[in-house]
Each structure stands twice: as structure tokens, then as C-alpha cells.
Design a protein around this motif. Structure first.
Motif, PDB file in Angstrom:
ATOM      1  N   VAL A 109       0.867  -1.189   0.000  1.00  9.48           N
ATOM      2  CA  VAL A 109       0.000   0.000   0.000  1.00  9.48           C
ATOM      3  C   VAL A 109       0.901   1.235   0.000  1.00  9.48           C
ATOM      4  O   VAL A 109       1.492   1.608   1.022  1.00  9.48           O
ATOM      5  CB  VAL A 109      -0.947   0.033   1.217  1.00  9.48           C
ATOM      6  N   ASN A 110       1.034   1.848  -1.161  1.00 12.83           N
ATOM      7  CA  ASN A 110       1.894   3.025  -1.325  1.00 12.83           C
ATOM      8  C   ASN A 110       1.037   4.291  -1.414  1.00 12.83           C
ATOM      9  O   ASN A 110       0.120   4.378  -2.241  1.00 12.83           O
ATOM     10  CB  ASN A 110       2.740   2.887  -2.592  1.00 12.83           C
ATOM     11  N   CYS A 111       1.355   5.247  -0.549  1.00  9.48           N
ATOM     12  CA  CYS A 111       0.627   6.523  -0.528  1.00  9.48           C
ATOM     13  C   CYS A 111       1.636   7.664  -0.690  1.00  9.48           C
ATOM     14  O   CYS A 111       2.725   7.618  -0.129  1.00  9.48           O
ATOM     15  CB  CYS A 111      -0.123   6.704   0.796  1.00  9.48           C
ATOM     16  N   TRP A 112       1.250   8.680  -1.458  1.00 11.63           N
ATOM     17  CA  TRP A 112       2.129   9.839  -1.562  1.00 11.63           C
ATOM     18  C   TRP A 112       1.322  11.112  -1.787  1.00 11.63           C
ATOM     19  O   TRP A 112       0.146  11.080  -2.141  1.00 11.63           O
ATOM     20  CB  TRP A 112       3.196   9.645  -2.627  1.00 11.63           C
ATOM     21  N   GLN A 113       1.997  12.224  -1.517  1.00 13.76           N
ATOM     22  CA  GLN A 113       1.387  13.544  -1.671  1.00 13.76           C
ATOM     23  C   GLN A 113       2.278  14.400  -2.564  1.00 13.76           C
ATOM     24  O   GLN A 113       3.490  14.437  -2.393  1.00 13.76           O
ATOM     25  CB  GLN A 113       1.231  14.221  -0.306  1.00 13.76           C
ATOM     26  N   GLU A 114       1.649  15.062  -3.522  1.00 12.20           N
ATOM     27  CA  GLU A 114       2.360  15.992  -4.395  1.00 12.20           C
ATOM     28  C   GLU A 114       1.589  17.305  -4.443  1.00 12.20           C
ATOM     29  O   GLU A 114       0.369  17.327  -4.267  1.00 12.20           O
ATOM     30  CB  GLU A 114       2.498  15.423  -5.805  1.00 12.20           C
ATOM     31  N   LYS A 115       2.307  18.386  -4.702  1.00  6.54           N
ATOM     32  CA  LYS A 115       1.669  19.696  -4.813  1.00  6.54           C
ATOM     33  C   LYS A 115       1.590  20.116  -6.271  1.00  6.54           C
ATOM     34  O   LYS A 115       2.552  19.961  -7.025  1.00  6.54           O
ATOM     35  CB  LYS A 115       2.437  20.725  -3.982  1.00  6.54           C
ATOM     36  N   ARG A 116       0.430  20.632  -6.649  1.00  8.17           N
ATOM     37  CA  ARG A 116       0.200  21.104  -8.017  1.00  8.17           C
ATOM     38  C   ARG A 116      -0.307  22.543  -7.964  1.00  8.17           C
ATOM     39  O   ARG A 116      -1.043  22.912  -7.043  1.00  8.17           O
ATOM     40  CB  ARG A 116      -0.835  20.220  -8.726  1.00  8.17           C
ATOM     41  N   PRO A 117       0.054  23.365  -8.934  1.00 10.16           N
ATOM     42  CA  PRO A 117      -0.360  24.776  -8.899  1.00 10.16           C
ATOM     43  C   PRO A 117      -1.847  24.956  -9.145  1.00 10.16           C
ATOM     44  O   PRO A 117      -2.473  24.172  -9.866  1.00 10.16           O
ATOM     45  CB  PRO A 117       0.458  25.402 -10.040  1.00 10.16           C
ATOM     46  N   ILE A 118      -2.403  25.983  -8.539  1.00 12.93           N
ATOM     47  CA  ILE A 118      -3.754  26.430  -8.894  1.00 12.93           C
ATOM     48  C   ILE A 118      -3.641  27.079 -10.270  1.00 12.93           C
ATOM     49  O   ILE A 118      -2.812  27.969 -10.481  1.00 12.93           O
ATOM     50  CB  ILE A 118      -4.288  27.427  -7.851  1.00 12.93           C
ATOM     51  N   GLN A 119      -4.437  26.652 -11.206  1.00  9.76           N
ATOM     52  CA  GLN A 119      -4.238  27.050 -12.606  1.00  9.76           C
ATOM     53  C   GLN A 119      -4.544  28.531 -12.870  1.00  9.76           C
ATOM     54  O   GLN A 119      -3.823  29.190 -13.615  1.00  9.76           O
ATOM     55  CB  GLN A 119      -5.109  26.175 -13.520  1.00  9.76           C
TER      56      GLN A 119
END
Length: 428
Positions: A109-119
Motif C-alpha cells: 500500500v503506497n501513498c504519496w502527496q504531491e503539490k500542483r499549482p492552482i491554474q
């Protein structure tokens, strides 16, 4: 300024009350403008600009020619100052980037968090009596670092239908994609709904008067996020006999000159310093170009004496200042224990205006006590955290039964079935 000595805790809420109008005084006006802009788009924007800004515009979009003209009108010295500030702000906000956070919670069970810009983001830049081109640096620089694709800026025009050249120069320098000559409530409404000309955005940033603050709050009811309820500026200084009274007075006045509804407070364990600061405020205010504005704000402000640092800190945390200056012998006590403040300035040689312009920190901060639950604008303000998970066959076997039991306990059979079908396929 009103002097208050050893106030009883039961009186703090009254003493620390901000000089703001109630929501009921403003909301009906804001709602009317929103409704008109939602229905009539550009026509409503034009009408409200004529009504509130006293100018009838042929076009609200700033042209390339206007930007080129503005570049010629900004002095070499100001351009260099803006570039220096931009460099420091870029350095501080770029340092806030974080890497992907990843973990295998159990085998498979692999979990991760990434940040993406508000467009798509909208920036509101006050014009009026003080064209805040510095706020563009504070908003457009982190928006670009975050990777926002569309950066829309609105700022009120003057009576000639122009925007201050420093605002146009800075916006162009910082990569703003579109600039509009629209201010006040109608600007927030335009970015909320979108018009024939103004793009709809996903999040609105920037300070403003009480009408702009309420307009931003209303925008959230229509699916648009905001940075925070940033209203009239405020400053609290804590100082003792080690402080320089003239420095303290200059800091108080630096915020008082923002607007008549600004508020500044001095909390001190020294009656002597309070008297000296009061005298300095009177002397320095008398020669300010914005003396009338500063005097009106000073009338709403307080000089508060308390006997102990512990009392002072408790009162300051209750107030939750936007800007907090620490000029005391025991700086660490306040720095280590302050929990409610937008931005903290430490020592006799750290004026609040450094944070307003060029130290590198962001000056778009929570006011009106919102420092108790809001952060100031930072790189993450322009980004969203997205979570991901990938589960292998081994992983679904590890957690599948727990999911089934929990889903059944909540009465959500389809949730359980989504796991059971997978487990059964692995056992067949």
C-alpha cells in the motif's frame, strides 16, 4: 491615542475591538454589485467603475502600449529597488518548495502527496490613495514559482482612466498575464463570475478596504477560494525601556498612514516609554504628507500599559495582530511564545516596512484577529496538495478485510463490495 493602564481582562475584548463597520453595513452593497456583474458582465463593471471611480472607460484591459509607456515613467532608482525586492522575495518563497512525501503504510500500500499549482488566480491590487505595487511582488512572484498558468490582476483606475505606472511596470516584470482597470467590489465580482473580458479565476488574493474584504468573503459562496479575509492594516508593538521611542513611533505611523480605518497599538511595561512614544507620534505625524489619514487612524489606536511580560503576551495573543514588532530586552520570551500573529519583526532595527517591501517575507497577512486561524500568503497558498495511492495484490489482501468490516458497520454495502470482489478474484 487612548492610554490605558493595567486593563482588567474582562475589558480586553472591548479595548481590542477593531474600528471596522459591521457586516450588515456593507453586505447589501456588495451583494447588489455581485448580482449586477453576474447578470450584466462588462456593462455592470463599466457602470460601477463610473460610479465608484468617477471614470468612464473605453476598455478595461490594459494594452501593451500602456505597459510600454509605464516602463518609461518609472525612475531607474525605483526599478532597481523593485528588482532588489523581487530577488529577495523570490529567494524566500523558492525556499518553501517541498519534495513529494511518500510512504508505504503496509506492504503493498503506497501513498504519496504531491503539490500542483492552482491554474487560474486573481490578484487584487489597491490603487486609490496608495498604489500598492509592492503587493504585486508579494502575489505574482510566488504565483509564478508555484507554476500558475493564468495570473489576472485588477486594480482601480484614476480619474483619467489610468493605472499607476509602478503597478503596470511591476505586474509586467512579475509575469502577470492580464491587467484590468477595475477596482473595488466590481473587480472581485468580475474575477468571481468572469465577464466577456475578465477571466473567471479559481482563487482571489490581495488586500483591500472593508468592502473588498466582504466581497472576497462573498466570492467563496460562488465556488471561488480566497487567500484570507485581509482587511484594514494593523500593527501591534510590544516595547520596554530598551526600545527607541522614535523608532516605535515611526512604526506605529507607518501603519496608521495606510488608511483611516487602520489600527495601531503599543503594549508596554514602561510608563515612561509610553509617554515618550506618544510625544514622538505627535511630532512625526505633524510632518507626514498623509497626516490627515494617519491622525484618523491614531484616534482609533491604543497605548496600553501592563506590569508584566506574561500579561502583555496574553493580551497580544488575544488580539492576534497582523504585524507584531518585538522591541524588548527579553525578545526570546515573545518570539518563543507568540501563537497568534501574521508576521513578527524582532529588534530595534527591524521595521515593519522591511517586510512590506524588501526583506523577502510576504506582506499579505490576516487582519481583524484572523491570525488566530489563518497564515499569511506563502508559496503553498498558490498550490494544492494532492494525494495518491497505489495498492498491489498483496496490499489489498493486507487492508481489504478491515475495509469490509468498516464499510459494513457504516451501512455502505457498495463500499464493501468494491473490496470483496477484488479479494474474491485473488482467491479464485
Amino acid at each position: 491615542m487612548q492610554k490605558i493602564y493595567n486593563p482588567n481582562r474582562s475589558t480586553w475584548s472591548e479595548i481590542l475591538k477593531r474600528p471596522t463597520q459591521t457586516l450588515e453595513d456593507i453586505e447589501s452593497t456588495v451583494l447588489d454589485v455581485f448580482n449586477q456583474v453576474n447578470i450584466n458582465g462588462n456593462n455592470a463593471i463599466t457602470q460601477f467603475t463610473e460610479k465608484f471611480d468617477k471614470v468612464l472607460l473605453d476598455s478595461m484591459l490594459v494594452s501593451e502600449e500602456e505597459i510600454d509607456d509605464a516602463k518609461q515613467l518609472v525612475s531607474k532608482e525605483l526599478k532597481e529597488a523593485i528588482i532588489l525586492a523581487k530577488s529577495n522575495i523570490e529567494a524566500f518563497h523558492a525556499a518553501q518548495k517541498t519534495e513529494r512525501v511518500s510512504i508505504e503504510t503496509v506492504n503493498g500500500v503506497n501513498c504519496w502527496q504531491e503539490k500542483r499549482p492552482i491554474q487560474k488566480v486573481g490578484l487584487y491590487i489597491p490603487g486609490g490613495t496608495a498604489p500598492l505595487f509592492s503587493t504585486i511582488l508579494m502575489l505574482a512572484v510566488p504565483a509564478n514559482i508555484a507554476g500558475c498558468k493564468e495570473i489576472v490582476l485588477c486594480s482601480p483606475p484614476d480619474k483619467e482612466g489610468k493605472i499607476n505606472p509602478a503597478i503596470l511596470y511591476t505586474a509586467n516584470l512579475c509575469g502577470v498575464t492580464k491587467i484590468f482597470k477595475v477596482g473595488g467590489i466590481q473587480a472581485i465580482a468580475g474575477m468571481t463570475f468572469g465577464t466577456e473580458t475578465i477571466p473567471q479565476v479559481y482563487k482571489i488574493f490581495g488586500p483591500g478596504n472593508q468592502f473588498v474584504t466582504v466581497a472576497k468573503q462573498l466570492a467563496t459562496k460562488f465556488g471561488v477560494a480566497i487567500d484570507m479575509p485581509a482587511g484594514p492594516s494593523e500593527l501591534l508593538v510590544v516595547a520596554d525601556d530598551t526600545a527607541n521611542a522614535s523608532f516605535v513611533a515611526s512604526d506605529l505611523l507607518s501603519q496608521a498612514e495606510h488608511g483611516k480605518d487602520s489600527q495601531v497599538i503599543l503594549v508596554s511595561t514602561s510608563k515612561k516609554l509610553i509617554e515618550e512614544v506618544e510625544s514622538e507620534v505627535t511630532k512625526q505625524c505633524a510632518v507626514l504628507p498623509r497626516k490627515e489619514i494617519a491622525q484618523a487612524a491614531i484616534a482609533n489606536s491604543k497605548l496600553i500599559y501592563v506590569e508584566k511580560d506574561t500579561q502583555a503576551l496574553e493580551l497580544i495573543n488575544e488580539y492576534g495582530p497582523e504585524h507584531f514588532i518585538v522591541c524588548v530586552a527579553d525578545q526570546d520570551f515573545y518570539v518563543d511564545n507568540i501563537v497568534n500573529a501574521g508576521s513578527v519583526f524582532i529588534g530595534n532595527y527591524t521595521p515593519e516596512s522591511a517586510g512590506d517591501y524588501a526583506s523577502g517575507t510576504n506582506h499579505t497577512l490576516p487582519t481583524n484577529g484572523y491570525a488566530k486561524q489563518y497564515s499569511g500568503v506563502n508559496l503553498d497558498s498558490f498550490m494544492k496538495s494532492m494525494t495518491f495511492q497505489k495498492i498491489s495484490e498483496e496490499g489489498i489482501k493486507s487492508i481489504g478485510n478491515a475495509i469490509e468490516i468498516m464499510a459494513e458497520a457504516e451501512g455502505l454495502q457498495a463500499h464493501k463490495n468494491a473490496v470483496t470482489l477484488r479479494l474474491n478474484s485473488l482467491n479464485s
